[in-house]
Design a protein around this motif. Structure first.
Motif, PDB file in Angstrom:
ATOM      1  N   ASN A  70       0.820  -1.220   0.000  1.00  0.00           N
ATOM      2  CA  ASN A  70       0.000   0.000   0.000  1.00  0.00           C
ATOM      3  C   ASN A  70       0.851   1.266   0.000  1.00  0.00           C
ATOM      4  O   ASN A  70       0.411   2.320  -0.473  1.00  0.00           O
ATOM      5  CB  ASN A  70      -0.928   0.011   1.214  1.00  0.00           C
ATOM      6  N   LEU A  71       2.079   1.164   0.538  1.00  0.00           N
ATOM      7  CA  LEU A  71       2.948   2.339   0.593  1.00  0.00           C
ATOM      8  C   LEU A  71       3.199   2.924  -0.790  1.00  0.00           C
ATOM      9  O   LEU A  71       3.251   4.145  -0.963  1.00  0.00           O
ATOM     10  CB  LEU A  71       4.296   1.973   1.236  1.00  0.00           C
ATOM     11  N   TYR A  72       3.388   2.051  -1.774  1.00  0.00           N
ATOM     12  CA  TYR A  72       3.681   2.536  -3.122  1.00  0.00           C
ATOM     13  C   TYR A  72       2.538   3.406  -3.640  1.00  0.00           C
ATOM     14  O   TYR A  72       2.760   4.444  -4.273  1.00  0.00           O
ATOM     15  CB  TYR A  72       3.942   1.356  -4.061  1.00  0.00           C
ATOM     16  N   GLY A  73       1.316   2.980  -3.360  1.00  0.00           N
ATOM     17  CA  GLY A  73       0.168   3.780  -3.763  1.00  0.00           C
ATOM     18  C   GLY A  73       0.082   5.082  -2.992  1.00  0.00           C
ATOM     19  O   GLY A  73      -0.330   6.119  -3.534  1.00  0.00           O
ATOM     20  N   GLN A  74       0.498   5.047  -1.739  1.00  0.00           N
ATOM     21  CA  GLN A  74       0.438   6.253  -0.908  1.00  0.00           C
ATOM     22  C   GLN A  74       1.415   7.328  -1.377  1.00  0.00           C
ATOM     23  O   GLN A  74       1.265   8.493  -1.004  1.00  0.00           O
ATOM     24  CB  GLN A  74       0.709   5.882   0.548  1.00  0.00           C
ATOM     25  N   ILE A  75       2.430   6.939  -2.163  1.00  0.00           N
ATOM     26  CA  ILE A  75       3.338   7.956  -2.715  1.00  0.00           C
ATOM     27  C   ILE A  75       3.121   8.120  -4.228  1.00  0.00           C
ATOM     28  O   ILE A  75       3.961   8.669  -4.933  1.00  0.00           O
ATOM     29  CB  ILE A  75       4.814   7.635  -2.412  1.00  0.00           C
ATOM     30  N   GLY A  76       1.964   7.626  -4.696  1.00  0.00           N
ATOM     31  CA  GLY A  76       1.558   7.922  -6.066  1.00  0.00           C
ATOM     32  C   GLY A  76       2.074   7.004  -7.145  1.00  0.00           C
ATOM     33  O   GLY A  76       1.972   7.325  -8.334  1.00  0.00           O
TER      34      GLY A  76
END
Length: 411
Positions: free
Chosen positions: A258-264
């Motif tokens: 999910n982190l990757y999505g949180q930084i776009g």
């Protein structure tokens, strides 16, 4: 286990004795010599204590990185000095043996007095890694370099001639300790104004929470006209610590994805997408980690799906051993693979365009920069962050800008 500790104790004792002998030739003041040796013993005690406190359920911490830095800074120079003086002792013993048994000199001394200049030369040589490792911790780890690479492909669609890609890899956010330097690096990423940005894995060392203080910072990476995509690295699976149960490990893995999505960034998990420009398109393929000596979750066939050999393909695969063992031989012909993982071992010698060396080259055939085999290329990014040793010497943190060119030529 007891034998290993005993062997280690003997080695450390020998190293300390040789170091003391060398220091005596340089330091004439006994009080100063005592202070220097006392500090050395204190460093050793701290290193041993810290190593004994290592917790497999926690993994790498800033304390473990400080310990690793001290271990290298203190003992790499001492080991070099020991080998230097040991060589002299072997020579002295050999000369004494020849004089006694061959020249029949019954008064021959097997160990002549140690020559002062040899100790001083050894100390001078040992100073080089000592200062280099200190530089790596204080300056090198944030000495970001933008490396630009142009690659020619005869089958590149015309609309993509001059297309630019920024690649970052191996962020290892849990190691960061300087927000100003990381913001500077993000500014460098944005200044490249590339068409596409790709992140080839290892957003953390182990735990998803390591990235939480840096989400806002990495969200400063601007939108790129053709997208922001990422794949997972070996550290993203949380396999280097002991978890209380499998559920905790899975929850952490989900949080990391999910982190990757949180930084776009769009995280690609054994899948592909198409990048459209004008009337042309190229395929972007992203696989999970596949390493010859690490986790093999990557499924190239699944990721490629219906793609054909004729399709122009860019593959993101974290570990370059995947290219070496699998990708370069694949019948679907992956024109360009982007990897990271090696960090160039964070230590080496590099003179751009002329010479590069690192211990990494004895582990990975492709370890930093561009490599080619029968028209297939792999580019190995040297990494954005650092891990274990909190520094970089010679092999600097990298932001890569790749320009795709149509035609044949020298990459």
């Amino acid at each position: 286990m007891i034998f290993r500790f005993a062997l280690l104790f003997v080695i450390v004792t020998i190293v300390e004795l040789y170091t003391f002998q060398a220091l005596k030739t340089l330091i004439r003041s006994r009080p100063v010599l005592i202070v220097v040796e006392s500090l050395s013993i204190l460093f050793l005690i701290y290193i041993v204590y810290s190593l004994m406190q290592f917790d497999r359920s926690v993994g790498q911490t800033h304390q473990t990185m400080i310990t690793m830095a001290l271990l290298l800074i203190v003992y790499v120079p001492k080991l070099i000095l020991t080998l230097f003086l040991l060589g002299e002792d072997i020579f002295r013993l050999g000369a004494g043996t020849v004089n006694y048994f061959i020249n029949y000199d019954k008064e021959a001394v097997f160990f002549e007095s140690r020559r002062k200049f040899v100790s001083q030369i050894g100390l001078g040589i040992a100073t080089i890694p000592f200062l280099s490792l200190i530089y790596g911790v204080t300056v090198g780890k944030y000495n970001y370099k933008v490396i630009k690479q142009r690659i020619f492909f005869p089958d590149l669609p015309e609309d993509f001639d001059g297309f630019t890609i920024t690649q970052i890899s191996d962020v290892h956010s849990g190691s960061f300790d300087n927000a100003e330097k990381i913001n500077y690096a993000i500014d460098l990423v944005n200044e490249q104004n590339s068409d596409l940005i790709l992140f080839t894995g290892d957003i953390v060392n182990t735990h998803a929470k390591e990235m939480h203080p840096w989400i806002e910072t990495f969200n400063r990476i601007k939108k790129h006209a053709y997208g922001k995509y990422a794949v997972l690295g070996n550290h993203d699976y949380g396999e280097y610590v002991t978890w209380p149960n499998e559920t905790a490990k899975e929850e952490n893995f989900k949080a990391i994805k999910n982190l990757y999505g949180q930084i776009g960034f769009d995280l690609m998990l054994n899948e592909h997408t198409f990048i459209q420009k004008g009337d042309s398109k190229i395929a972007l393929v992203g696989v999970e980690n596949w390493g010859h000596n690490f986790k093999q979750a990557g499924d190239l066939n699944k990721a490629a799906g219906v793609l054909q050999k004729e399709d122009f393909k860019i593959l993101m695969s974290h570990d370059p051993s995947h290219w070496d063992h699998v990708v370069q031989h694949d019948k679907k012909h992956y024109q360009l693979t982007l990897s990271g993982h090696t960090h160039g071992m964070q230590f080496g010698i590099e003179i751009p365009g002329y010479f590069k060396w690192s211990l990494a080259q004895y582990v990975y055939k492709q370890w930093a920069g561009l490599y080619e085999h029968m028209g297939r290329y792999v580019y190995v990014n040297r990494g954005f962050g650092f891990h274990a040793y909190p520094g970089r010497v010679g092999i600097m943190p990298e932001i890569t800008v790749i320009e795709l060119k149509r035609g044949s030529g020298i990459a």
